[in-house]
Design a protein around this motif. Structure first.
Motif, PDB file in Angstrom:
ATOM      1  N   ALA A  62       0.832  -1.214   0.000  1.00  0.00           N
ATOM      2  CA  ALA A  62       0.000   0.000   0.000  1.00  0.00           C
ATOM      3  C   ALA A  62       0.864   1.261   0.000  1.00  0.00           C
ATOM      4  CB  ALA A  62      -0.935  -0.004   1.208  1.00  0.00           C
ATOM      5  N   ALA A  63       1.971   1.236   0.744  1.00  0.00           N
ATOM      6  CA  ALA A  63       2.875   2.400   0.773  1.00  0.00           C
ATOM      7  C   ALA A  63       3.509   2.625  -0.592  1.00  0.00           C
ATOM      8  CB  ALA A  63       3.941   2.208   1.839  1.00  0.00           C
ATOM      9  N   LEU A  64       3.828   1.551  -1.298  1.00  0.00           N
ATOM     10  CA  LEU A  64       4.398   1.689  -2.647  1.00  0.00           C
ATOM     11  C   LEU A  64       3.362   2.247  -3.613  1.00  0.00           C
ATOM     12  CD1 LEU A  64       6.406  -1.633  -2.690  1.00  0.00           C
ATOM     13  CD2 LEU A  64       7.397   0.664  -2.875  1.00  0.00           C
ATOM     14  N   VAL A  65       2.135   1.781  -3.513  1.00  0.00           N
ATOM     15  CA  VAL A  65       1.058   2.306  -4.359  1.00  0.00           C
ATOM     16  C   VAL A  65       0.879   3.791  -4.087  1.00  0.00           C
ATOM     17  CG1 VAL A  65      -1.431   2.224  -4.797  1.00  0.00           C
ATOM     18  CG2 VAL A  65      -0.128   0.093  -4.626  1.00  0.00           C
ATOM     19  N   GLU A  66       0.847   4.149  -2.816  1.00  0.00           N
ATOM     20  CA  GLU A  66       0.643   5.552  -2.442  1.00  0.00           C
ATOM     21  C   GLU A  66       1.797   6.438  -2.907  1.00  0.00           C
ATOM     22  OE1 GLU A  66       0.465   8.141   1.629  1.00  0.00           O
ATOM     23  OE2 GLU A  66      -0.682   6.272   1.582  1.00  0.00           O
ATOM     24  N   ALA A  67       3.027   5.929  -2.804  1.00  0.00           N
ATOM     25  CA  ALA A  67       4.188   6.714  -3.216  1.00  0.00           C
ATOM     26  C   ALA A  67       4.251   6.849  -4.736  1.00  0.00           C
ATOM     27  CB  ALA A  67       5.477   6.078  -2.686  1.00  0.00           C
ATOM     28  N   GLY A  68       3.723   5.861  -5.445  1.00  0.00           N
ATOM     29  CA  GLY A  68       3.710   5.895  -6.908  1.00  0.00           C
ATOM     30  C   GLY A  68       4.979   5.332  -7.510  1.00  0.00           C
ATOM     31  N   VAL A  69       4.834   4.249  -8.240  1.00  0.00           N
ATOM     32  CA  VAL A  69       5.987   3.658  -8.920  1.00  0.00           C
ATOM     33  C   VAL A  69       6.079   4.233 -10.330  1.00  0.00           C
ATOM     34  CG1 VAL A  69       5.978   1.521  -7.562  1.00  0.00           C
ATOM     35  CG2 VAL A  69       4.674   1.637  -9.665  1.00  0.00           C
ATOM     36  N   PRO A  70       7.295   4.309 -10.876  1.00  0.00           N
ATOM     37  CA  PRO A  70       7.462   4.836 -12.229  1.00  0.00           C
ATOM     38  C   PRO A  70       6.774   3.955 -13.270  1.00  0.00           C
ATOM     39  CG  PRO A  70       9.597   4.452 -11.156  1.00  0.00           C
ATOM     40  CD  PRO A  70       8.540   3.923 -10.250  1.00  0.00           C
ATOM     41  N   ASP A  71       6.547   4.508 -14.433  1.00  0.00           N
ATOM     42  CA  ASP A  71       5.861   3.776 -15.509  1.00  0.00           C
ATOM     43  C   ASP A  71       6.601   2.525 -15.946  1.00  0.00           C
ATOM     44  OD1 ASP A  71       3.793   5.590 -15.541  1.00  0.00           O
ATOM     45  OD2 ASP A  71       4.649   6.791 -17.173  1.00  0.00           O
ATOM     46  N   ASP A  72       7.941   2.511 -15.805  1.00  0.00           N
ATOM     47  CA  ASP A  72       8.705   1.351 -16.253  1.00  0.00           C
ATOM     48  C   ASP A  72       8.845   0.274 -15.179  1.00  0.00           C
ATOM     49  OD1 ASP A  72      10.395   2.866 -14.682  1.00  0.00           O
ATOM     50  OD2 ASP A  72      12.075   2.830 -16.084  1.00  0.00           O
ATOM     51  N   VAL A  73       8.085   0.401 -14.092  1.00  0.00           N
ATOM     52  CA  VAL A  73       8.091  -0.593 -13.022  1.00  0.00           C
ATOM     53  C   VAL A  73       6.660  -1.097 -12.813  1.00  0.00           C
ATOM     54  CG1 VAL A  73       8.542  -1.024 -10.569  1.00  0.00           C
ATOM     55  CG2 VAL A  73      10.075   0.476 -11.871  1.00  0.00           C
ATOM     56  N   ASN A  74       6.476  -2.405 -12.975  1.00  0.00           N
ATOM     57  CA  ASN A  74       5.174  -3.037 -12.720  1.00  0.00           C
ATOM     58  C   ASN A  74       5.166  -3.525 -11.276  1.00  0.00           C
ATOM     59  OD1 ASN A  74       4.231  -2.858 -15.437  1.00  0.00           O
ATOM     60  ND2 ASN A  74       5.580  -4.568 -15.948  1.00  0.00           N
ATOM     61  N   LEU A  75       4.257  -3.011 -10.486  1.00  0.00           N
ATOM     62  CA  LEU A  75       4.127  -3.412  -9.091  1.00  0.00           C
ATOM     63  C   LEU A  75       3.116  -4.552  -9.016  1.00  0.00           C
ATOM     64  CD1 LEU A  75       4.833  -2.828  -6.121  1.00  0.00           C
ATOM     65  CD2 LEU A  75       2.932  -1.193  -6.114  1.00  0.00           C
ATOM     66  N   VAL A  76       3.568  -5.713  -8.533  1.00  0.00           N
ATOM     67  CA  VAL A  76       2.724  -6.906  -8.525  1.00  0.00           C
ATOM     68  C   VAL A  76       2.687  -7.503  -7.121  1.00  0.00           C
ATOM     69  CG1 VAL A  76       2.429  -9.231  -9.473  1.00  0.00           C
ATOM     70  CG2 VAL A  76       3.321  -7.397 -10.929  1.00  0.00           C
ATOM     71  N   PRO A  77       1.505  -7.534  -6.493  1.00  0.00           N
ATOM     72  CA  PRO A  77       1.393  -8.205  -5.203  1.00  0.00           C
ATOM     73  C   PRO A  77       1.406  -9.722  -5.403  1.00  0.00           C
ATOM     74  CG  PRO A  77      -0.746  -7.386  -5.895  1.00  0.00           C
ATOM     75  CD  PRO A  77       0.244  -6.936  -6.933  1.00  0.00           C
ATOM     76  N   VAL A  78       2.099 -10.433  -4.521  1.00  0.00           N
ATOM     77  CA  VAL A  78       2.137 -11.895  -4.583  1.00  0.00           C
ATOM     78  C   VAL A  78       1.821 -12.459  -3.205  1.00  0.00           C
ATOM     79  CG1 VAL A  78       3.725 -12.028  -6.536  1.00  0.00           C
ATOM     80  CG2 VAL A  78       4.641 -11.977  -4.229  1.00  0.00           C
ATOM     81  N   ALA A  79       1.327 -13.705  -3.184  1.00  0.00           N
ATOM     82  CA  ALA A  79       0.909 -14.308  -1.925  1.00  0.00           C
ATOM     83  C   ALA A  79       2.081 -14.725  -1.044  1.00  0.00           C
ATOM     84  CB  ALA A  79       0.003 -15.497  -2.190  1.00  0.00           C
ATOM     85  N   CYS A  80       3.210 -15.130  -1.609  1.00  0.00           N
ATOM     86  CA  CYS A  80       4.334 -15.549  -0.766  1.00  0.00           C
ATOM     87  C   CYS A  80       5.603 -15.628  -1.601  1.00  0.00           C
ATOM     88  CB  CYS A  80       4.036 -16.907  -0.133  1.00  0.00           C
ATOM     89  SG  CYS A  80       5.313 -17.433   1.024  1.00  0.00           S
ATOM     90  N   LEU A  81       6.685 -15.110  -1.042  1.00  0.00           N
ATOM     91  CA  LEU A  81       7.995 -15.235  -1.675  1.00  0.00           C
ATOM     92  C   LEU A  81       8.887 -16.230  -0.924  1.00  0.00           C
ATOM     93  CD1 LEU A  81       8.770 -11.512  -2.609  1.00  0.00           C
ATOM     94  CD2 LEU A  81       8.268 -13.398  -4.166  1.00  0.00           C
ATOM     95  N   SER A  82       8.321 -16.927   0.052  1.00  0.00           N
ATOM     96  CA  SER A  82       9.039 -17.937   0.856  1.00  0.00           C
ATOM     97  C   SER A  82      10.289 -17.373   1.533  1.00  0.00           C
ATOM     98  CB  SER A  82       9.400 -19.155  -0.002  1.00  0.00           C
ATOM     99  OG  SER A  82       8.238 -19.875  -0.317  1.00  0.00           O
TER     100      SER A  82
END
Length: 124
Positions: free
Chosen positions: A30-50
């Motif tokens: 949510a903080a990344l969404v609020e801060a705003g990522v650049p157009d060349d970065v796709n922000l993808v939530p995932v369930a687990c990175l182990s």
């Protein structure tokens, strides 16, 4: 070419969220969404990175580039994560010069994964 910043939204960072409270990983997203990522970065939530024992974690990847997993993060790191993702996007091979990396990218790296080989499409 765009890069992908995967954010583990189920990371609990050793905490047990109260009923209805977001997990620390979801707060980081949510903080990344609020801060705003650049157009060349796709922000993808995932369930687990182990990387559960390493607190909130993210992964940066792009085709033909080195990939990275970072841990021990929180929503307080959102601006540095965006800066690091931007630097990664600008590096053709995914290797950002050491001194150009945000401190969290220098000290909180959990893994560096070589680029996958490009497999030519099967001839039809």
């Amino acid at each position: 070419m765009s890069v992908t910043l995967h954010v583990c939204i189920t990371c609990r960072a050793g905490q047990t969220p109260a009923e209805g409270e977001l997990a620390p990983g979801a707060r980081l997203h949510a903080a990344l969404v609020e801060a705003g990522v650049p157009d060349d970065v796709n922000l993808v939530p995932v369930a687990c990175l182990s990387a559960c024992s390493q607190g909130c974690s993210v992964a940066l990847s792009a085709p033909g580039r080195w990939s990275y997993v970072y841990g021990r993060l929180s929503e307080a790191n959102a601006v540095d994560l965006i800066a690091g993702a931007s630097a990664y996007a600008a590096a053709p091979d995914g290797i950002v010069p050491w001194r150009s990396r945000p401190e969290i990218f220098r000290k909180q790296s959990l893994a560096r994964i070589p680029p996958l080989p490009v497999v030519p499409e099967a001839a039809e």
